[in-house]
Design a protein around this motif. Structure first.
Motif, PDB file in Angstrom:
ATOM      1  N   ASN A 252       1.945   6.276  -7.220  1.00 46.41           N
ATOM      2  CA  ASN A 252       0.837   7.075  -7.773  1.00 46.41           C
ATOM      3  C   ASN A 252       1.084   8.569  -7.584  1.00 46.41           C
ATOM      4  OD1 ASN A 252      -0.661   4.973  -8.814  1.00 46.41           O
ATOM      5  ND2 ASN A 252      -1.775   4.631  -6.901  1.00 46.41           N
ATOM      6  N   ARG A 253       1.607   8.979  -6.438  1.00 42.60           N
ATOM      7  CA  ARG A 253       1.925  10.404  -6.227  1.00 42.60           C
ATOM      8  C   ARG A 253       2.987  10.875  -7.218  1.00 42.60           C
ATOM      9  NH1 ARG A 253       2.486  10.676   0.306  1.00 42.60           N
ATOM     10  NH2 ARG A 253       0.271  10.449   0.783  1.00 42.60           N
ATOM     11  N   LYS A 254       4.026  10.052  -7.405  1.00 52.31           N
ATOM     12  CA  LYS A 254       5.087  10.424  -8.343  1.00 52.31           C
ATOM     13  C   LYS A 254       4.539  10.533  -9.766  1.00 52.31           C
ATOM     14  CE  LYS A 254       9.145  11.237  -7.030  1.00 52.31           C
ATOM     15  NZ  LYS A 254       9.556  12.582  -6.805  1.00 52.31           N
TER      16      LYS A 254
ATOM     17  N   VAL B 285       0.841  -1.200   0.000  1.00 52.91           N
ATOM     18  CA  VAL B 285       0.000   0.000   0.000  1.00 52.91           C
ATOM     19  C   VAL B 285       0.876   1.250   0.000  1.00 52.91           C
ATOM     20  CG1 VAL B 285      -1.632   1.342   1.391  1.00 52.91           C
ATOM     21  CG2 VAL B 285      -1.990  -1.116   1.065  1.00 52.91           C
ATOM     22  N   TRP B 286       1.913   1.231   0.828  1.00 55.17           N
ATOM     23  CA  TRP B 286       2.821   2.389   0.897  1.00 55.17           C
ATOM     24  C   TRP B 286       3.513   2.614  -0.448  1.00 55.17           C
ATOM     25  CZ3 TRP B 286       8.218   2.568   0.458  1.00 55.17           C
ATOM     26  CH2 TRP B 286       8.791   3.795   0.787  1.00 55.17           C
TER      27      TRP B 286
ATOM     28  N   ARG C 244       1.482  11.309 -10.628  1.00 51.29           N
ATOM     29  CA  ARG C 244       0.695  12.541 -10.715  1.00 51.29           C
ATOM     30  C   ARG C 244       1.602  13.775 -10.814  1.00 51.29           C
ATOM     31  NH1 ARG C 244      -2.118  12.082  -5.840  1.00 51.29           N
ATOM     32  NH2 ARG C 244      -2.496   9.877  -5.902  1.00 51.29           N
TER      33      ARG C 244
ATOM     34  N   THR D 180       2.545   1.579  -3.473  1.00 51.47           N
ATOM     35  CA  THR D 180       1.558   1.970  -4.482  1.00 51.47           C
ATOM     36  C   THR D 180       1.202   3.445  -4.334  1.00 51.47           C
ATOM     37  OG1 THR D 180       0.661  -0.265  -4.436  1.00 51.47           O
ATOM     38  CG2 THR D 180      -0.717   1.419  -5.425  1.00 51.47           C
ATOM     39  N   THR D 181       1.014   3.896  -3.108  1.00 50.38           N
ATOM     40  CA  THR D 181       0.702   5.312  -2.864  1.00 50.38           C
ATOM     41  C   THR D 181       1.844   6.203  -3.335  1.00 50.38           C
ATOM     42  OG1 THR D 181      -0.569   4.646  -0.933  1.00 50.38           O
ATOM     43  CG2 THR D 181       0.008   6.958  -1.094  1.00 50.38           C
ATOM     44  N   LYS D 182       3.085   5.825  -3.023  1.00 50.68           N
ATOM     45  CA  LYS D 182       4.248   6.610  -3.436  1.00 50.68           C
ATOM     46  C   LYS D 182       4.344   6.688  -4.955  1.00 50.68           C
ATOM     47  CE  LYS D 182       7.535   7.991  -0.637  1.00 50.68           C
ATOM     48  NZ  LYS D 182       7.827   9.376  -0.404  1.00 50.68           N
TER      49      LYS D 182
END
Length: 117
Positions: free
Chosen positions: A23-25, A16-17, A27, A19-21
């Protein structure tokens, strides 16, 4: 059993961590986001430059006023007026005044006695 649960939960949290990182990159790397961040950086740089220029201009004005006061003191512009009983100081003109009755045209008169006439 607890060992397996611990590692499963740790793996899910790491996934999860990550995937979140990612996705932010992603964007942040879109063209619109890159243009917005470039514009923000340009505005920040412009405001910093303006602040420095204003500070520099104020420093120049302060030093200019201080130097002007020093020169005024050195030239006696801020000195008290002289005693009226004394003769006024002589002033020498930097440019010759042809209307002055004491003016002598150096082209027609020479003080050199060895000159051929």
């Amino acid at each position: 059993m607890f060992r397996r649960t611990f590692w499963f939960t740790s793996g899910v949290a790491a996934g999860v961590w990550a995937t979140t990182k990612v996705n932010r990159k992603l964007r942040e790397l879109t063209p619109g986001s890159l243009a917005a961040s470039a514009a923000d950086k340009a505005l920040d740089a412009g405001s910093r430059l303006r602040d420095r220029a204003v500070g520099f201009a104020l420093d120049v004005r302060d030093h200019m006023a201080r130097r002007e006061a020093e020169l005024g003191d050195a030239l006696g512009l801020h000195a008290p007026p002289p005693d009226p009983a004394l003769a006024p100081p002589r002033r020498y003109a930097a440019i010759e005044n042809r209307n002055d009755p004491t003016y002598v045209d150096k082209a027609t008169y020479s003080s050199n006695r060895n000159e051929d006439h």
